[in-house]
Design a protein around this motif. Sequence first.
Motif, short mmCIF file in Angstrom:
data_model
loop_
_atom_site.label_atom_id
_atom_site.label_comp_id
_atom_site.label_asym_id
_atom_site.label_seq_id
_atom_site.Cartn_x
_atom_site.Cartn_y
_atom_site.Cartn_z
N GLY A 1 0.72 -1.21 -0.13
CA GLY A 1 0.10 0.05 -0.10
C GLY A 1 0.87 1.32 -0.05
O GLY A 1 0.60 2.31 -0.70
N ALA B 1 1.82 6.75 -6.84
CA ALA B 1 0.37 7.53 -7.06
C ALA B 1 0.84 8.94 -6.91
O ALA B 1 0.31 9.71 -7.59
N GLU C 1 1.21 4.08 -3.04
CA GLU C 1 0.96 5.45 -2.81
C GLU C 1 2.26 6.35 -3.22
O GLU C 1 1.91 7.38 -3.62
N ALA D 1 -3.05 8.13 -10.57
CA ALA D 1 -3.11 8.14 -9.07
C ALA D 1 -4.32 7.46 -8.61
O ALA D 1 -4.10 6.65 -7.58
N ALA D 2 -5.29 7.91 -8.87
CA ALA D 2 -6.38 7.23 -8.53
C ALA D 2 -6.62 5.62 -8.64
O ALA D 2 -7.05 4.86 -7.75
N ARG E 1 -4.33 3.84 -6.32
CA ARG E 1 -5.07 3.73 -4.92
C ARG E 1 -6.13 2.67 -5.00
O ARG E 1 -6.38 2.25 -4.03
N GLU E 2 -6.63 2.69 -6.03
CA GLU E 2 -7.91 1.56 -6.07
C GLU E 2 -7.21 0.35 -6.06
O GLU E 2 -7.73 -0.69 -5.19
N ALA F 1 -4.34 -0.58 -4.48
CA ALA F 1 -4.01 -0.56 -3.15
C ALA F 1 -5.19 -1.23 -2.47
O ALA F 1 -4.89 -1.90 -1.38
#
Length: 242
Positions: A203, A210, A207, A230-231, A234-235, A237
């Motif tokens: 994770g 991202a 990040e 980036a989004a 994060r999805e 993760a």
Amino acid sequence: MPVTNAQSGTRVDEVAEGIYRISTPVPPTVIPGGFSFNQYLVVDDEPLLFHTGPRRMFPLVREAIASVLPVERLRHLAFSHFESDECGAVNDLLAAAPAAAPVCGRINAMINADAWDRPPRALSDGETLSLGRHRVTWRDTPHLPHGWECGYLHEETTRTLLCGDLFTQGGEGGAPLTREDVLGPSEALRARLDYFSHGRDAGALLERLAGHAPRTLACMHGSAWEGDGAALLRELAVALAR
């Protein structure tokens, strides 16, 4: 272009300014469901290839590179981690490109340097390599998705993340560049054949990637993707944490 070999279906497509996706499909008769192997060629004063493809694909990759620039102009042969599809054809490409050298992270260089016919250029985490107009920054990502030595390159000018095995999609390659969902197909593949090591820092590493706010994700298998990188990271993760 874009098809450089009618028999194999190998094709070349520009997915970001000066960055070309070389993709060779593999039919379901060879790999169930079909698959694809992609390399990314960054055209600049010092051209860089990210992933070499397996050694058996070297003639196809060489032919595809030559449709964009003379193979002997290559200067950097970069890869994420030590695996056949990442660096299997390094020595063949070194023979074809006298000024080229392997490029990888420090751990990879430490444990695998004897595999290549020329010493690798080892990049530290956060180190930037200038190619001319393009600049690539190395990010260590140990065990993401697998391999102690794993890492990725972020091209700063186009904000392209050369993200290797992240978002691996099955099938014979799909569109060269898409805005459609790639997380769903990659998670479906992971459900069948989980290739992630599930390291404790996954994770946090996602990040960090991202934080570059990539707008193109240059995937090694399947379509490259454009949008809010980036989004999407994060999805991923969130999906891995479930």
